[in-house]
Scaffold this motif. Structure first.
Motif, short mmCIF file in Angstrom:
data_model
loop_
_atom_site.label_atom_id
_atom_site.label_comp_id
_atom_site.label_asym_id
_atom_site.label_seq_id
_atom_site.Cartn_x
_atom_site.Cartn_y
_atom_site.Cartn_z
N ASN A 126 2.14 -21.46 31.43
CA ASN A 126 2.93 -22.22 30.48
C ASN A 126 4.30 -21.55 30.37
O ASN A 126 4.45 -20.48 29.76
CB ASN A 126 2.23 -22.26 29.13
N LEU A 127 5.31 -22.15 30.98
CA LEU A 127 6.65 -21.57 31.01
C LEU A 127 7.30 -21.55 29.63
O LEU A 127 8.10 -20.66 29.33
CB LEU A 127 7.53 -22.33 32.00
N THR A 128 6.97 -22.50 28.79
CA THR A 128 7.53 -22.53 27.44
C THR A 128 7.01 -21.35 26.63
O THR A 128 7.78 -20.67 25.95
CB THR A 128 7.19 -23.87 26.75
N GLU A 129 5.71 -21.10 26.71
CA GLU A 129 5.14 -19.94 26.02
C GLU A 129 5.70 -18.64 26.60
O GLU A 129 6.05 -17.72 25.85
CB GLU A 129 3.62 -19.93 26.15
N MET A 130 5.80 -18.58 27.92
CA MET A 130 6.31 -17.38 28.59
C MET A 130 7.75 -17.11 28.17
O MET A 130 8.12 -15.97 27.87
CB MET A 130 6.23 -17.53 30.10
N GLY A 131 8.56 -18.14 28.12
CA GLY A 131 9.95 -17.98 27.69
C GLY A 131 10.04 -17.50 26.26
O GLY A 131 10.85 -16.62 25.93
N SER A 132 9.21 -18.05 25.40
CA SER A 132 9.19 -17.62 24.00
C SER A 132 8.75 -16.17 23.88
O SER A 132 9.31 -15.40 23.08
CB SER A 132 8.24 -18.51 23.18
N TYR A 133 7.77 -15.78 24.67
CA TYR A 133 7.28 -14.41 24.66
C TYR A 133 8.40 -13.45 25.11
O TYR A 133 8.61 -12.39 24.52
CB TYR A 133 6.08 -14.30 25.59
N LEU A 134 9.12 -13.84 26.14
CA LEU A 134 10.23 -13.00 26.63
C LEU A 134 11.35 -12.89 25.59
O LEU A 134 11.99 -11.85 25.47
CB LEU A 134 10.75 -13.54 27.96
N ILE A 135 11.60 -13.96 24.85
CA ILE A 135 12.59 -13.91 23.78
C ILE A 135 12.15 -12.90 22.71
O ILE A 135 12.94 -12.05 22.27
CB ILE A 135 12.83 -15.31 23.17
N GLY A 136 10.89 -12.97 22.31
CA GLY A 136 10.36 -12.02 21.34
C GLY A 136 10.46 -10.59 21.83
O GLY A 136 10.86 -9.67 21.09
N MET A 137 10.13 -10.37 23.09
CA MET A 137 10.22 -9.03 23.67
C MET A 137 11.68 -8.56 23.77
O MET A 137 11.96 -7.37 23.63
CB MET A 137 9.58 -9.01 25.06
N GLY A 138 12.59 -9.48 24.02
CA GLY A 138 14.01 -9.12 24.09
C GLY A 138 14.53 -8.60 22.77
O GLY A 138 15.21 -7.57 22.71
N PHE A 139 14.20 -9.29 21.68
CA PHE A 139 14.61 -8.81 20.36
C PHE A 139 13.94 -7.47 20.04
O PHE A 139 14.56 -6.57 19.46
CB PHE A 139 14.28 -9.85 19.28
N SER A 140 12.70 -7.33 20.44
CA SER A 140 11.97 -6.09 20.24
C SER A 140 12.61 -4.95 21.04
O SER A 140 12.70 -3.82 20.56
CB SER A 140 10.52 -6.28 20.66
N PHE A 141 13.05 -5.24 22.25
CA PHE A 141 13.69 -4.23 23.11
C PHE A 141 14.90 -3.62 22.41
O PHE A 141 15.06 -2.40 22.37
CB PHE A 141 14.12 -4.86 24.44
#
Length: 167
Positions: A126-141
């Motif tokens: 699911n690319l939409t979920e994956m993209g959302s997960y990467l956004i969350g990880m980016g802010f966390s980074f």
């Protein structure tokens, strides 16, 4: 010299090392999230916390050894307590921005959910979920880098005050 190189928080060497360590953590977190979803038959949003815990363990070791030149500090217990505190903040940021960006994309903007079947995968990604997960990880980074650099791997006196409060 540029302002980025001169900054005590954002020096290039630490930023590159942390990016490589965090990138390894992202890969571990994404793989463990997928495995946890499959093994326990849970949703992608429910796999964020357990996969974050797996990434946390690996992340502490790699960050201490490679990111902030803290391998010889002899402060592992102190750094682990601080790392755990930062990880709690980071987990909240990851979860909030992952779920929030997915909601924003799908419910608020009405974006379709996109999936793709990879040749080596058993299920669709699911690319939409994956993209959302990467956004969350980016802010966390970003928050992790700043907090680890200024708090976890720096002697602030916080750990000693915490020990006094616990006793």
């Amino acid at each position: 010299m540029s302002a980025l190189k001169e900054s005590k928080i954002f020096n290039v060497k630490d930023l590159i090392a942390y990016f490589l360590v965090a990138g390894t953590g992202v890969i571990i977190q994404l793989i463990s999230s997928s495995l946890i979803q499959d093994w326990f038959d849970i949703s992608w949003s429910d796999s964020i916390v357990p996969s974050y815990i797996v990434g946390f363990i690996v992340g502490f070791i790699l960050t201490k050894l490679f990111a902030f030149d803290a391998r010889r500090t002899n402060q592992a217990r102190r750094e682990m307590v601080k790392f755990l505190m930062v990880a709690g903040v980071s987990l909240a940021i990851t979860k909030m921005f992952t779920v929030g960006s997915f909601w924003l994309a799908t419910d608020f903007f009405g974006m379709e959910i996109y999936t793709v079947k990879l040749p080596f995968a058993k299920k669709e990604v699911n690319l939409t979920e994956m993209g959302s997960y990467l956004i969350g990880m980016g802010f966390s980074f970003v928050s992790n880098y700043i907090l680890h650099k200024t708090f976890t791997f720096k002697s602030t006196g916080f750990y000693n005050r915490l020990k006094v409060l616990i006793r």
